[in-house]
Design a protein around this motif. Structure first.
Motif, PDB file in Angstrom:
ATOM      1  N   ASN A   2       0.920  -1.272   0.160  1.00  0.00           N
ATOM      2  CA  ASN A   2      -0.078   0.118   0.037  1.00  0.00           C
ATOM      3  C   ASN A   2       0.687   1.095  -0.015  1.00  0.00           C
ATOM      4  O   ASN A   2       0.373   2.327  -0.403  1.00  0.00           O
ATOM      5  CB  ASN A   2      -1.020  -0.155   1.010  1.00  0.00           C
ATOM      6  CG  ASN A   2      -0.557  -0.857   2.230  1.00  0.00           C
ATOM      7  OD1 ASN A   2       0.734  -1.150   2.315  1.00  0.00           O
ATOM      8  ND2 ASN A   2      -1.442  -1.173   3.352  1.00  0.00           N
ATOM      9  N   ARG A   3       2.036   1.101   0.430  1.00  0.00           N
ATOM     10  CA  ARG A   3       2.878   2.312   0.451  1.00  0.00           C
ATOM     11  C   ARG A   3       3.520   2.571  -0.807  1.00  0.00           C
ATOM     12  O   ARG A   3       4.044   3.880  -1.168  1.00  0.00           O
ATOM     13  CB  ARG A   3       4.026   2.174   1.367  1.00  0.00           C
ATOM     14  CG  ARG A   3       4.029   2.461   2.629  1.00  0.00           C
ATOM     15  CD  ARG A   3       4.938   2.798   3.731  1.00  0.00           C
ATOM     16  NE  ARG A   3       5.502   4.102   3.554  1.00  0.00           N
ATOM     17  CZ  ARG A   3       6.536   4.814   4.078  1.00  0.00           C
ATOM     18  NH1 ARG A   3       6.864   4.184   5.064  1.00  0.00           N
ATOM     19  NH2 ARG A   3       6.791   5.942   3.566  1.00  0.00           N
ATOM     20  N   LEU A   4       3.244   1.977  -1.835  1.00  0.00           N
ATOM     21  CA  LEU A   4       3.642   2.487  -3.370  1.00  0.00           C
ATOM     22  C   LEU A   4       2.663   3.362  -3.700  1.00  0.00           C
ATOM     23  O   LEU A   4       2.935   4.335  -4.245  1.00  0.00           O
ATOM     24  CB  LEU A   4       3.567   1.229  -4.336  1.00  0.00           C
ATOM     25  CG  LEU A   4       4.039   1.177  -5.530  1.00  0.00           C
ATOM     26  CD1 LEU A   4       5.654   1.929  -5.396  1.00  0.00           C
ATOM     27  CD2 LEU A   4       4.045  -0.140  -6.071  1.00  0.00           C
ATOM     28  N   GLY A   5       1.455   3.193  -3.278  1.00  0.00           N
ATOM     29  CA  GLY A   5       0.503   4.465  -3.285  1.00  0.00           C
ATOM     30  C   GLY A   5       0.048   4.586  -5.084  1.00  0.00           C
ATOM     31  O   GLY A   5       0.542   3.833  -5.751  1.00  0.00           O
ATOM     32  N   GLY A   8       2.531   5.838  -7.433  1.00  0.00           N
ATOM     33  CA  GLY A   8       3.617   5.195  -7.702  1.00  0.00           C
ATOM     34  C   GLY A   8       3.105   4.083  -8.723  1.00  0.00           C
ATOM     35  O   GLY A   8       3.770   4.048  -9.854  1.00  0.00           O
ATOM     36  N   TRP A   9       1.971   3.624  -8.565  1.00  0.00           N
ATOM     37  CA  TRP A   9       1.433   2.614  -9.613  1.00  0.00           C
ATOM     38  C   TRP A   9       1.191   3.392 -10.898  1.00  0.00           C
ATOM     39  O   TRP A   9       1.505   2.620 -11.944  1.00  0.00           O
ATOM     40  CB  TRP A   9       0.193   2.088  -8.875  1.00  0.00           C
ATOM     41  CG  TRP A   9       0.566   0.962  -8.010  1.00  0.00           C
ATOM     42  CD1 TRP A   9       0.224   0.856  -6.903  1.00  0.00           C
ATOM     43  CD2 TRP A   9       1.034  -0.269  -8.310  1.00  0.00           C
ATOM     44  NE1 TRP A   9       0.529  -0.354  -5.982  1.00  0.00           N
ATOM     45  CE2 TRP A   9       1.187  -1.236  -7.181  1.00  0.00           C
ATOM     46  CE3 TRP A   9       1.556  -0.959  -9.499  1.00  0.00           C
ATOM     47  CZ2 TRP A   9       1.831  -2.452  -7.035  1.00  0.00           C
ATOM     48  CZ3 TRP A   9       2.283  -2.119  -9.466  1.00  0.00           C
ATOM     49  CH2 TRP A   9       2.491  -2.920  -8.242  1.00  0.00           C
ATOM     50  N   ILE A  11       2.926   5.874 -12.240  1.00  0.00           N
ATOM     51  CA  ILE A  11       4.001   5.941 -13.010  1.00  0.00           C
ATOM     52  C   ILE A  11       4.450   4.767 -13.611  1.00  0.00           C
ATOM     53  O   ILE A  11       4.795   4.477 -14.722  1.00  0.00           O
ATOM     54  CB  ILE A  11       5.087   6.504 -12.096  1.00  0.00           C
ATOM     55  CG1 ILE A  11       4.754   8.047 -11.425  1.00  0.00           C
ATOM     56  CG2 ILE A  11       6.485   6.281 -12.621  1.00  0.00           C
ATOM     57  CD1 ILE A  11       5.799   8.208 -10.310  1.00  0.00           C
ATOM     58  N   LEU A  12       4.315   3.520 -12.818  1.00  0.00           N
ATOM     59  CA  LEU A  12       4.645   2.208 -13.524  1.00  0.00           C
ATOM     60  C   LEU A  12       3.948   1.700 -14.423  1.00  0.00           C
ATOM     61  O   LEU A  12       4.259   1.250 -15.388  1.00  0.00           O
ATOM     62  CB  LEU A  12       4.918   1.152 -12.086  1.00  0.00           C
ATOM     63  CG  LEU A  12       5.967   1.927 -11.261  1.00  0.00           C
ATOM     64  CD1 LEU A  12       5.794   0.671 -10.004  1.00  0.00           C
ATOM     65  CD2 LEU A  12       7.262   1.653 -11.745  1.00  0.00           C
TER      66      LEU A  12
END
Lengths: 256, 281
Positions: A2-5, A8-9, A11-12
């Motif tokens: 969950n810390r990827l947020g 973050g997702w 962007i990836l």
């Protein structure tokens, strides 16, 4: 996870689309036969093209010859410099940096201005091994030098000598085995880079793999797509080897 | 210890490098200033002609643009994948893909993009189907923005590879210290994170600039005369496609080398500054 947020997702996912789309569509495009027709026509055409196999064979031979040149000419020189002439290190560093500073197209301009003969040298495609040697030099030198510095060369040499080994035995049985991952890594990177090299081959008019792709791409663009997808796979295989050999470290190269 | 064979190896390497690397480079500098009647600045002056000024402008613009895109996108990707809590597999997938894509360049890359967003490309025709005509909207693969898109395919992964160590060197303790002092995430990045990363970002930018500036194969396969770049102009002189003398090619090459030397000098200056932040372990 969950810390990827969300950010973050996001962007990836965008990155995955940007990098994935051309690969998938290039592979798909190679099956296009005009209009709504798709099929294997272009693969048949390529399979029956002796020029393609000649070009591939030449590129493979040049890659192997370049790796051989690095092993025969550069590796012993760098080992000997480290052992006997550390004062020459700045000179070696300078030579290894020069190919970064002199773009390939400038080096080929200089080479063709300076070296105009003899025919047995510049008339054969193996003349390309000389510039390819220098294309590979910056990162091959770096990885060998880092490998040499990570072992205690002086102590190992003295230990070998006190056990009665001569220089050749020390290099073959002590130094080279500890350089194995650096050697395998730079050999594979060199294979990948030389196999796809275009600048020198194109200007000096030799028919390598890249030159062939460009040539066939002028009238059979789907064939060029098929070969481009194949080169991506080949680069992938070579890089997998580098990653396995080097434990995750790869450097940038110089095909561009 | 006497080792004549060692000097043979060193000598052979230095000799080959002198003949086939150093001498040709020096030759360019000599050729650029020597004409039929001795020393001349005639060829260096041709660099000021409209054609070659444009080529340098295009090359510099393309390099700056693609390096900037590469640095921003590459840093964002590295940042996202290294976030604490990001799954482990993500990291190895991104690193290994970056290693492949950074080395996938040249002619195959050009044709991959022609197949995708070229005038006949699959994405172009798929978008046309749903009513989006890329080329009518002013997009062209065979333009500076188009080339930037293609170059991003190796520039972004190159940046990811370069910047990972810098992100890894950032201590979690810094963030905790900032948070204990009441800093928000934004303040942390503005006042601690970015200043610490700045030298690495800048030296990464310079490396990307160099890689775009000296790129030839991709540009050659894509532009074929549409946009002049310094590299394609040199190859046009060498292959005799333009009526310029070889000395002009030499002068252009020297111009490129000068740009690259300046770029490398700047990067080494920055590397020295960056080393202040290296964590000694």
């Amino acid at each position: 996870m969950n810390r990827l947020g969300v950010g973050g997702w996001a962007i990836l996912v965008v990155a995955a689309l940007f990098f994935g789309t051309p690969l998938v569509l290039t592979a798909a495009f190679s099956f296009w036969e005009g209009g709504d027709r798709y099929g294997f026509e272009v693969y048949g055409l390529l399979w029956n093209s002796p020029k393609l196999f000649e070009a591939m064979a030449l590129s493979v031979e040049l890659s192997i010859a370049t790796v051989a040149a690095l092993i025969v000419l550069m590796v012993p020189a760098v080992i000997c410099m480290n052992l006997f002439a550390p004062k020459l290190r700045p000179l070696f560093e300078f030579i290894a940096t020069l190919p970064f500073v002199v773009p390939a197209i400038a080096l080929v301009a200089g080479l063709s201005a300076l070296i105009t003969g003899p025919e047995w040298l510049i008339g054969t495609p193996f003349y390309l091994v000389i510039p390819y040697f220098f294309i590979a030099l910056p990162y091959a030198y770096r990885s060998i030098d880092v490998g040499l510095r990570s072992i205690d060369l002086a102590t190992l040499t003295e230990a070998g000598q006190s056990l009665g080994a001569n220089l050749g035995q020390i290099i073959l049985m002590v130094v080279l085995p500890s350089l194995r991952s650096a050697l395998v890594g730079s050999a594979l990177l060199t294979l990948a880079v030389v196999f796809g090299e275009f600048t020198f081959a194109n200007v000096l008019l030799f028919h390598t793999y890249s030159v062939y792709i460009n040539e066939i791409g002028q009238h059979e663009v789907t064939a060029a797509a098929a070969l481009s997808a194949a080169s991506f796979l080949l680069t992938w295989i070579a890089m997998l080897g580098v990653l396995i050999a080097g434990g995750g470290k790869t450097g940038p190269s110089g095909v561009r | 210890m006497k080792a004549p064979i060692a000097w043979l190896f060193i000598g052979a390497f230095l000799l080959v490098s002198a003949i086939f690397l150093v001498a040709p480079t020096a030759m360019l500098a000599v050729q650029a200033v020597i004409g039929d009647d001795g020393l001349t600045l005639e060829y260096v002056q041709t660099l000021g002609s409209y054609r070659y000024v444009k080529a340098f402008e295009h090359s510099l613009y393309l390099s700056v643009l693609s390096a900037t895109v590469g640095v921003i996108a590459g840093a964002l990707i590295a940042f996202a994948m290294l976030k604490p809590g990001a799954p482990r597999w993500l990291r190895s997938v991104v690193t290994s893909f970056a290693a492949v894509a950074a080395n996938f360049a040249g002619v195959p890359l050009a044709f991959a993009f022609i197949s995708t967003v070229g005038t006949l490309g699959l994405l172009t025709s798929m978008l046309k189907h749903i009513g989006v005509d890329l080329y009518a909207m002013g997009f062209s693969l065979f333009s500076i923005p188009g080339l930037t898109l293609v170059y991003s395919y190796f520039q972004i992964p190159l940046m990811v590879i370069i910047i990972i160590p810098a992100f890894e060197a950032m201590q979690p303790a810094w963030r905790e210290a900032a948070e204990n002092l009441g800093a928000t995430g934004g303040q942390y990045w503005r006042m601690v994170g970015l200043p610490v990363l700045a030298p690495s970002l800048l030296s990464g930018w310079i490396l990307l600039f160099g890689s775009a500036f000296s790129a030839y194969a991709t540009a050659y396969a894509l532009t074929s005369g549409n946009i002049s770049l310094v590299t394609t102009e040199i190859s046009a002189v060498l292959s005799g496609n333009v009526s310029s003398e070889p000395q002009v090619g030499a002068a252009l090459s020297v111009g490129m080398i000068v740009v690259m030397v300046l770029v490398l000098a700047a990067s080494q200056m920055l590397a020295r500054r960056a080393s202040r932040w290296t964590v000694k372990q």
